[in-house]
Design an enzyme around this catalytic site. Sequence first.
Site, PDB file in Angstrom:
ATOM      1  N   LYS A 273       9.156  -2.563   2.924  1.00  0.00           N
ATOM      2  CA  LYS A 273      10.329  -1.747   2.608  1.00  0.00           C
ATOM      3  C   LYS A 273      10.730  -0.898   3.824  1.00  0.00           C
ATOM      4  O   LYS A 273      11.915  -0.779   4.150  1.00  0.00           O
ATOM      5  CB  LYS A 273      10.034  -0.856   1.398  1.00  0.00           C
ATOM      6  CG  LYS A 273       9.928  -1.648   0.103  1.00  0.00           C
ATOM      7  CD  LYS A 273       9.334  -0.853  -1.047  1.00  0.00           C
ATOM      8  CE  LYS A 273       9.127  -1.770  -2.263  1.00  0.00           C
ATOM      9  NZ  LYS A 273       8.451  -1.131  -3.389  1.00  0.00           N
TER      10      LYS A 273
ATOM     11  N   GLN B 258       5.750   4.355  -5.007  1.00  0.00           N
ATOM     12  CA  GLN B 258       5.194   3.002  -5.139  1.00  0.00           C
ATOM     13  C   GLN B 258       4.232   2.940  -6.332  1.00  0.00           C
ATOM     14  O   GLN B 258       3.322   3.759  -6.438  1.00  0.00           O
ATOM     15  CB  GLN B 258       4.479   2.608  -3.832  1.00  0.00           C
ATOM     16  CG  GLN B 258       3.929   1.208  -3.820  1.00  0.00           C
ATOM     17  CD  GLN B 258       5.018   0.128  -3.908  1.00  0.00           C
ATOM     18  OE1 GLN B 258       6.079   0.250  -3.295  1.00  0.00           O
ATOM     19  NE2 GLN B 258       4.786  -0.912  -4.687  1.00  0.00           N
TER      20      GLN B 258
ATOM     21  N   ASP C 290      14.816   2.910  -7.250  1.00  0.00           N
ATOM     22  CA  ASP C 290      14.158   1.827  -7.991  1.00  0.00           C
ATOM     23  C   ASP C 290      14.822   1.623  -9.356  1.00  0.00           C
ATOM     24  O   ASP C 290      14.604   0.609 -10.011  1.00  0.00           O
ATOM     25  CB  ASP C 290      12.679   2.179  -8.235  1.00  0.00           C
ATOM     26  CG  ASP C 290      11.733   1.388  -7.348  1.00  0.00           C
ATOM     27  OD1 ASP C 290      12.164   0.371  -6.776  1.00  0.00           O
ATOM     28  OD2 ASP C 290      10.557   1.794  -7.248  1.00  0.00           O
TER      29      ASP C 290
END
Length: 284
Positions: free
Chosen positions: A51, A95, A118
């Site tokens: 990422k 994460q 997200d």
Amino acid sequence: MIINGKELSKSIKEGLAERVVALEKEHGRTPNLIVVLVGDDPGSVSYVTGKAKAATEVGIRNTTLRRDVSITQEELLDIIAELNNDADVDGILVQLPLPKHIDEQKVIAAISPEKDVDAFHPLNVASLWLKQPCILPCTPKGIIKLLKFAGVDIAGKEAVVVGRSNIVGQPVAKLLLEENATVTVAHSKTVNLAEVTRRADILVVAIGRERLVTADMIKPGAVVIDVGVNRDSRTGKLCGDVDFEAAQHVASAITPVPGGVGPMTIACLMENTVEAFEKRVTNK
Ligand code: NDP
């Protein structure tokens, strides 16, 4: 046809890089993404590294905040609060998975919804189901882009999604429904899975079991999207949930693993970050 997610993600990232240059000219700064990584699980470290690399390619400023696995929930929530209040931060990503002593849902719900790139925050999830404008979850968003890239006309098609997780199965089913597919969601309690999958013109598989979907479970000419990321027990290499070698001869189009859905998830995360930035700087 092999649906090349690598190629599509590259062109999306190139487009975003141009957009970031134009945005910087206009607003005097670039988007800023903060990734929070707790612990050192090799899978998570590798995802976070990917990422960060993509963000740098696109021109998104990015920082990975690495914290020890012993961090308390309170300490993590304090970090989130600080990032929420920082006007120079546009996107926040924690994460997953988090260590067991931390309530994941609580942490996700603490992220400011407009910085939740997200799209796991309950408000973004609710907005998706209520057809309100919102940030879309990266993997499902990437899957729809892949289908369109492959020239698939989704409307009216029989779509079967295998897997009903909050992050892949359910939201991709919803997005397929938005595209006017007739959607069936299968899961571990589905009776006679092969009979269900064989109905699919579009088959999306998000299970997490090596080669669970075999060629005989696929309708000839179907489009197959393999979300799974597994270790091949024979070779140790990455493989999907679909037996790719055999399935490619039955399907009209199929995504490989790696190089299919994975790169699209990252490209969509970049797109979400740029969009979150645009929304904040233009106050829309
Ligand atoms: P989850 O474990 O959360 O969900 C798996 C789903 O598969 C569940 O709904 C489960 O059913 C269903 N399932 C399990 N076994 C069977 C079976 N034998 N038959 C039918 N359905 C079954 O996984 P995720 O959705 O998070 O991820 C799925 C896969 O996709 C994983 O390999 C993951 O690594 C990968 N992934 C890849 C991404 C990418 O960008 N490429 C992004 C996110 C995930 P039930 O609900 O009944 O338990």
